[in-house]
Design a protein around this motif. Structure first.
Motif, PDB file in Angstrom:
ATOM      1  N   CYS A 204       0.861  -1.169   0.000  1.00 38.64           N
ATOM      2  CA  CYS A 204       0.000   0.000   0.000  1.00 38.64           C
ATOM      3  C   CYS A 204       0.905   1.229   0.000  1.00 38.64           C
ATOM      4  N   ALA A 205       0.489   2.265  -0.731  1.00 38.40           N
ATOM      5  CA  ALA A 205       1.313   3.461  -0.830  1.00 38.40           C
ATOM      6  C   ALA A 205       0.448   4.711  -0.846  1.00 38.40           C
ATOM      7  N   ALA A 206       1.014   5.805  -0.331  1.00 37.02           N
ATOM      8  CA  ALA A 206       0.328   7.097  -0.315  1.00 37.02           C
ATOM      9  C   ALA A 206       1.241   8.151  -0.919  1.00 37.02           C
ATOM     10  N   SER A 207       0.648   9.029  -1.721  1.00 35.15           N
ATOM     11  CA  SER A 207       1.439  10.121  -2.293  1.00 35.15           C
ATOM     12  C   SER A 207       1.275  11.376  -1.431  1.00 35.15           C
ATOM     13  N   ARG A 208       1.968  12.438  -1.814  1.00 36.63           N
ATOM     14  CA  ARG A 208       1.759  13.743  -1.174  1.00 36.63           C
ATOM     15  C   ARG A 208       1.649  14.820  -2.244  1.00 36.63           C
ATOM     16  N   LEU A 209       1.017  14.465  -3.347  1.00 41.09           N
ATOM     17  CA  LEU A 209       0.914  15.359  -4.501  1.00 41.09           C
ATOM     18  C   LEU A 209      -0.467  15.963  -4.658  1.00 41.09           C
ATOM     19  N   GLY A 210      -1.307  15.820  -3.643  1.00 43.74           N
ATOM     20  CA  GLY A 210      -2.645  16.375  -3.760  1.00 43.74           C
ATOM     21  C   GLY A 210      -3.534  15.519  -4.638  1.00 43.74           C
ATOM     22  N   ARG A 211      -4.440  16.162  -5.379  1.00 46.31           N
ATOM     23  CA  ARG A 211      -5.486  15.442  -6.093  1.00 46.31           C
ATOM     24  C   ARG A 211      -5.068  14.973  -7.479  1.00 46.31           C
ATOM     25  N   VAL A 212      -3.966  14.230  -7.507  1.00 51.04           N
ATOM     26  CA  VAL A 212      -3.558  13.553  -8.735  1.00 51.04           C
ATOM     27  C   VAL A 212      -3.354  12.093  -8.388  1.00 51.04           C
TER      28      VAL A 212
END
Length: 125
Positions: free
Chosen positions: A96-104
């Motif tokens: 599982c992974a999470a980004s920090r780029l907002g709504r992309v």
């Protein structure tokens, strides 16, 4: 700090189903995109599916379209990967992974900044 904890991986027979869960803590609005990646032995990590918390928009790898479904529960702060009609080639460690780029919603693993420890899925014939 975003923390991700996967669960649900196990040995399953060909054609079977399995649901993976990813419990998320510490996320902010920047961590809108969540994704599942997988890495089989001797192969590179690959994108499986992604979802946005804000809109529930989704993306899937061609290899899993029609068989896997990604979803999120905003109240439980959990992301799920429902896998059906499993094949031996689905055998891998799933992350599982999470980004920090907002709504992309990116599909490159380099766009994701937080990772869980992984959970093993083995599909036996």
């Amino acid at each position: 700090q975003v923390q991700l904890v996967e669960s649900g991986g196990r040995l399953v027979q060909v054609g079977g189903s399995l649901q993976l869960s990813c419990a998320v803590s510490g996320r902010t609005w920047l961590n809108d995109a969540m994704a599942w990646f997988r890495q089989a032995a001797g192969k590179e990590r690959e994108f499986v599916a992604g979802v946005l918390w804000s809109s529930s928009s989704t993306k899937y790898a061609d290899s899993v379209k029609g068989r896997f479904t990604i979803s999120r529960d905003n109240i439980k702060n959990t992301v799920y990967l429902q896998m059906s009609y499993l094949k031996p080639e689905d055998t891998a460690v799933y992350y599982c992974a999470a980004s920090r780029l907002g709504r992309v919603l990116p599909i490159l693993d380099s766009a994701y900044h937080y990772w869980g420890q992984g959970t093993q899925v083995t599909v036996s014939s």
